[in-house]
Design a protein around this motif. Sequence first.
Motif, PDB file in Angstrom:
ATOM      1  N   UNK A 117       8.686   0.303  -0.758  1.00 40.22           N
ATOM      2  CA  UNK A 117       7.982  -0.472  -0.973  1.00 40.22           C
ATOM      3  C   UNK A 117       8.160  -1.900  -1.216  1.00 40.22           C
ATOM      4  N   UNK A 118       9.355  -1.940  -1.956  1.00 41.23           N
ATOM      5  CA  UNK A 118       9.126  -4.056  -1.970  1.00 41.23           C
ATOM      6  C   UNK A 118       9.860  -4.451  -1.190  1.00 41.23           C
ATOM      7  N   UNK A 119      10.864  -3.742  -0.642  1.00 42.69           N
ATOM      8  CA  UNK A 119      11.113  -4.737   1.278  1.00 42.69           C
ATOM      9  C   UNK A 119       9.661  -4.933   1.768  1.00 42.69           C
ATOM     10  N   UNK A 120       8.433  -4.233   1.840  1.00 41.00           N
ATOM     11  CA  UNK A 120       7.938  -4.727   2.611  1.00 41.00           C
ATOM     12  C   UNK A 120       6.016  -5.289   2.225  1.00 41.00           C
ATOM     13  N   UNK A 121       6.551  -5.179   0.791  1.00 36.58           N
ATOM     14  CA  UNK A 121       5.933  -6.194  -0.341  1.00 36.58           C
ATOM     15  C   UNK A 121       6.172  -6.672  -1.594  1.00 36.58           C
ATOM     16  N   UNK A 122       6.861  -7.045  -1.981  1.00 34.98           N
ATOM     17  CA  UNK A 122       7.324  -7.592  -2.585  1.00 34.98           C
ATOM     18  C   UNK A 122       6.615  -7.540  -4.022  1.00 34.98           C
ATOM     19  N   UNK A 123       5.062  -8.577  -3.253  1.00 26.27           N
ATOM     20  CA  UNK A 123       4.232  -8.669  -5.023  1.00 26.27           C
ATOM     21  C   UNK A 123       4.281  -7.420  -5.883  1.00 26.27           C
ATOM     22  N   UNK A 149      -0.400   2.873  -0.009  1.00 29.53           N
ATOM     23  CA  UNK A 149      -0.596   1.822  -1.123  1.00 29.53           C
ATOM     24  C   UNK A 149      -0.257   0.644  -0.528  1.00 29.53           C
ATOM     25  N   UNK A 150       0.287   0.553   0.335  1.00 28.97           N
ATOM     26  CA  UNK A 150       0.417  -1.145   0.323  1.00 28.97           C
ATOM     27  C   UNK A 150      -1.192  -2.248   1.152  1.00 28.97           C
ATOM     28  N   UNK A 151      -1.552  -1.350   2.161  1.00 23.08           N
ATOM     29  CA  UNK A 151      -2.931  -1.685   1.976  1.00 23.08           C
ATOM     30  C   UNK A 151      -4.335  -1.827   0.642  1.00 23.08           C
ATOM     31  N   UNK A 152      -3.727  -0.163   0.186  1.00 28.36           N
ATOM     32  CA  UNK A 152      -4.516  -0.524  -1.342  1.00 28.36           C
ATOM     33  C   UNK A 152      -4.906  -1.847  -1.596  1.00 28.36           C
ATOM     34  N   UNK A 153      -3.475  -2.010  -2.005  1.00 32.96           N
ATOM     35  CA  UNK A 153      -3.058  -3.037  -2.949  1.00 32.96           C
ATOM     36  C   UNK A 153      -3.396  -4.511  -1.917  1.00 32.96           C
TER      37      UNK A 153
END
Length: 298
Positions: free
Chosen positions: A178-184, A152-156
Amino acid sequence: MDKNAIIGAMTALVTPFKNNKIDEQCYAKLIQRQIDNGINAVVPVGTTGESATLTHDEHKACIEIAVEVCKNTKVKVLAGAGSNATHEAVDLAQFARDCGADGILSVAPYYNKPTQKGLYEHYKAIAMSVDIPVLLYNVPGRTGCDIATETAIDLFRTCENIYGIKEASGSIDKCVDLLAHEPKMVLISGEDAINYPILSNGGKGVISVTSNLLPDRISMLTHRALEENYKEAKQINDELYNINKILFCESNPIPIKTAMHIAGLIENLEFRLPLCPPSKENYAKIQEVMKQYNIKGF
């Protein structure tokens, strides 16, 4: 937060039927009721809308109706546009864009169980095919496929128009991760029973089944949480606990459509096989729990 994110209180619309056809007049009324009760966006033909058993023409008709009813309002249309075949998902995404949807919700491919690499390529192809916001949708209990946090983060980070994910795995740990590693990245709750915990952890909205029945309460819960009025938000979430639970006593959307029929919001209690009406016991349980709530009509 950017990428034209569609956030806030959102409703995963049911699809009403009449004689095994979409009851378009009822569908439009249901959407107008959502608009009138403070919902920020409607989500036509998600899994709650029985998308798996609609024809492609019916699927597209539902999106068109939602766009038309929401035209000239502040309510956005986040169109369900998922499939287990990437080319079909691309076709639905492009149709949604062309008819004026504000964004798309794309469920993880079901049944064929792609690898994380396959999921990445699937979603990248969809995102590259349109220029409107894309929300990933993770619901492994229904698809047999889990979008990993890393995917999910890679796609974002790779696709400019993928702005977030609807999480319906039921895992608070995954939401925190999820939010800990990509808060945006925008996190949207897909589990009514844990709307409050997800919102208080930094979630930016909900896509709710319960709001088909109680849009005013789900709207208030969501907005109170986004205003950081967590005490009142939790109170509302607690009040909704019983209805949230009973609406999943059988496979979604059987209970919610039953509740809406009992409330007089849909005339016919019809489903597309293999879905069917609930057992007599569960019908009675749904009816009893509904007595605890003030359900606004049209």
